[in-house]
Motif scaffolding. Sequence first.
Motif, PDB file in Angstrom:
ATOM      1  N   LYS A  90      11.850 -35.281 -20.115  1.00 50.50           N
ATOM      2  CA  LYS A  90      11.999 -35.861 -21.452  1.00 50.50           C
ATOM      3  C   LYS A  90      11.793 -37.380 -21.419  1.00 50.50           C
ATOM      4  O   LYS A  90      12.405 -38.082 -20.625  1.00 50.50           O
ATOM      5  CB  LYS A  90      13.404 -35.585 -22.010  1.00 50.50           C
ATOM      6  CG  LYS A  90      13.728 -34.141 -22.322  1.00 50.50           C
ATOM      7  CD  LYS A  90      12.979 -33.563 -23.509  1.00 50.50           C
ATOM      8  CE  LYS A  90      13.287 -34.198 -24.845  1.00 50.50           C
ATOM      9  NZ  LYS A  90      12.457 -33.568 -25.929  1.00 50.50           N
ATOM     10  N   ALA A  95      16.820 -36.149 -30.891  1.00 51.34           N
ATOM     11  CA  ALA A  95      17.377 -36.258 -32.247  1.00 51.34           C
ATOM     12  C   ALA A  95      17.112 -37.649 -32.833  1.00 51.34           C
ATOM     13  O   ALA A  95      18.007 -38.332 -33.309  1.00 51.34           O
ATOM     14  CB  ALA A  95      18.879 -35.952 -32.244  1.00 51.34           C
ATOM     15  N   GLY A  97      14.116 -38.283 -34.880  1.00 48.13           N
ATOM     16  CA  GLY A  97      13.142 -38.299 -35.979  1.00 48.13           C
ATOM     17  C   GLY A  97      11.720 -38.379 -35.453  1.00 48.13           C
ATOM     18  O   GLY A  97      10.780 -38.687 -36.182  1.00 48.13           O
ATOM     19  N   ALA A  99      10.359 -35.742 -33.546  1.00 51.32           N
ATOM     20  CA  ALA A  99       9.921 -34.344 -33.330  1.00 51.32           C
ATOM     21  C   ALA A  99       9.790 -33.958 -31.853  1.00 51.32           C
ATOM     22  O   ALA A  99       8.922 -33.156 -31.505  1.00 51.32           O
ATOM     23  CB  ALA A  99       8.608 -34.067 -34.070  1.00 51.32           C
ATOM     24  N   GLY A 101      11.670 -32.046 -29.839  1.00 51.09           N
ATOM     25  CA  GLY A 101      11.857 -30.612 -29.582  1.00 51.09           C
ATOM     26  C   GLY A 101      10.684 -29.797 -30.107  1.00 51.09           C
ATOM     27  O   GLY A 101      10.194 -28.890 -29.421  1.00 51.09           O
ATOM     28  N   ASP A 135       8.015 -28.568 -38.107  1.00 49.64           N
ATOM     29  CA  ASP A 135       7.138 -29.593 -37.512  1.00 49.64           C
ATOM     30  C   ASP A 135       6.281 -29.048 -36.372  1.00 49.64           C
ATOM     31  O   ASP A 135       5.399 -29.749 -35.874  1.00 49.64           O
ATOM     32  CB  ASP A 135       7.983 -30.747 -36.933  1.00 49.64           C
ATOM     33  CG  ASP A 135       8.554 -31.646 -38.017  1.00 49.64           C
ATOM     34  OD1 ASP A 135       8.118 -31.532 -39.188  1.00 49.64           O
ATOM     35  OD2 ASP A 135       9.437 -32.464 -37.694  1.00 49.64           O
TER      36      ASP A 135
HETATM   37  P1  ATP Z   1      12.566 -33.779 -36.073  1.00 50.29           P
HETATM   38  O1  ATP Z   1      11.887 -35.110 -36.152  1.00 50.29           O
HETATM   39  O2  ATP Z   1      11.619 -32.598 -35.973  1.00 50.29           O
HETATM   40  O3  ATP Z   1      13.673 -33.576 -37.065  1.00 50.29           O
HETATM   41  P2  ATP Z   1      14.097 -34.841 -33.942  1.00 50.29           P
HETATM   42  O4  ATP Z   1      13.155 -35.698 -33.180  1.00 50.29           O
HETATM   43  O5  ATP Z   1      14.962 -35.537 -34.917  1.00 50.29           O
HETATM   44  O6  ATP Z   1      13.280 -33.701 -34.643  1.00 50.29           O
HETATM   45  P3  ATP Z   1      14.766 -33.376 -31.564  1.00 50.29           P
HETATM   46  O7  ATP Z   1      14.597 -34.392 -30.474  1.00 50.29           O
HETATM   47  O8  ATP Z   1      13.726 -32.340 -31.682  1.00 50.29           O
HETATM   48  O9  ATP Z   1      15.025 -34.071 -32.972  1.00 50.29           O
HETATM   49  O10 ATP Z   1      16.223 -32.706 -31.338  1.00 50.29           O
HETATM   50  C1  ATP Z   1      16.992 -32.175 -32.379  1.00 50.29           C
HETATM   51  C2  ATP Z   1      18.026 -31.231 -31.775  1.00 50.29           C
HETATM   52  O11 ATP Z   1      17.350 -30.096 -31.244  1.00 50.29           O
HETATM   53  C3  ATP Z   1      18.805 -31.846 -30.639  1.00 50.29           C
HETATM   54  O12 ATP Z   1      20.109 -32.077 -31.058  1.00 50.29           O
HETATM   55  C4  ATP Z   1      18.736 -30.850 -29.490  1.00 50.29           C
HETATM   56  O13 ATP Z   1      19.997 -30.383 -29.109  1.00 50.29           O
HETATM   57  C5  ATP Z   1      17.909 -29.678 -30.004  1.00 50.29           C
HETATM   58  N1  ATP Z   1      16.791 -29.324 -29.118  1.00 50.29           N
HETATM   59  C6  ATP Z   1      16.346 -28.086 -28.903  1.00 50.29           C
HETATM   60  N2  ATP Z   1      15.300 -28.097 -28.073  1.00 50.29           N
HETATM   61  C7  ATP Z   1      15.040 -29.362 -27.742  1.00 50.29           C
HETATM   62  C8  ATP Z   1      14.074 -30.000 -26.913  1.00 50.29           C
HETATM   63  N3  ATP Z   1      13.151 -29.302 -26.236  1.00 50.29           N
HETATM   64  N4  ATP Z   1      14.092 -31.345 -26.837  1.00 50.29           N
HETATM   65  C9  ATP Z   1      15.018 -32.048 -27.539  1.00 50.29           C
HETATM   66  N5  ATP Z   1      15.967 -31.498 -28.309  1.00 50.29           N
HETATM   67  C10 ATP Z   1      15.987 -30.170 -28.432  1.00 50.29           C
END
Ligand code: ATP
Length: 296
Positions: A90, A95, A97, A99, A101, A135
């Motif tokens: 990673k 989490a 914003g 994307a 995950g 997404d």
């Molecule tokens: P988006 O912009 O799509 O809303 P994000 O960037 O805000 O996503 P992510 O990093 O995808 O958020 O993580 C959101 C949640 O998903 C985290 O709290 C985590 O526990 C969970 N999660 C599940 N799979 C993953 C992954 N492969 N990487 C990161 N987080 C993950």
Amino acid sequence: MLLNRAYAKINLTLDVLHRRDDGYHEVDMVMQSIDLSDLVWLDKRPSGEITLDSSSPGIPTDDRNLAVQAAKRFFEHTRTDAGVHIQLEKHIPVAAGLAGGSSDAAAVLRGLNELYETGLTLDELAHIGAQIGSDVPFCVYGGTAVARGRGERLTRIVHGCNLHVVLIHPRLFVSTADVYQGLVPSDFTDNPRSGDMVEKLQALQIDDIPSTVSNTLQRVTFRMYPELQALADKVAAVTHHPVHMSGSGPTLFCLAATAGQANRMYNALRGVMKDVYITRFVSGEGTSEPEEMKSV
Ligand code: ATP
């Protein structure tokens, strides 16, 4: 063993049109891939075995991980009698914003298609991805797209702007669900700004792009987290550039036309805060034009 890159995205526009009967929100946004990426290693395993290790202790490694969900859906869809071990390195803040995950899930779909030579098109992979998260389809193609519906209806955009992006990741937890819940009727619009953004990108009006960036959720998140508003003000004061938020936050970003300008912003910000990244736009992963995506 196969290695795939999972690129982060930022939102160049994000408008919320209305709340839908199914509980989702109808959005209209311009998504852009940037060259901040997780590394996703895939290793063949016997049938039924899906395991995952991650360099980030903060994310689940079981079925809650979107990369595991992607592998499950892929094997179900293709009826491939096989398994996989997924190793995530990673780099995309979690989490945030950005994307991260969703992008890991997309990289697993693309990677398994290659590893097991199943020959699915990007459209088919995006279709599987839509069952995992709104997404994911965008992340399957990457590059630039206007995303509508829940974010899964895509129109690919071809443009020649290669802007630099300075990202600031505040150590603040923002719940996407809470931000959408915090929308009030006056936040909704019938006039999304994606058309204006696409025009400027395609006309290479680089100097006009920062002032065209917009995100309805920014004012919601700033209302809920005044400390993020205060941080954005500080970033603006230090960089002398417009500051934007990606997705539901909390990541902030500034756009720069040149590497020199981006480096100056980065150096000024590094003096006063941690977790600053310097990145740039990347074009799509897909080598062929997706069938259902129109080039405009
Ligand atoms: P988006 O912009 O799509 O809303 P994000 O960037 O805000 O996503 P992510 O990093 O995808 O958020 O993580 C959101 C949640 O998903 C985290 O709290 C985590 O526990 C969970 N999660 C599940 N799979 C993953 C992954 N492969 N990487 C990161 N987080 C993950």
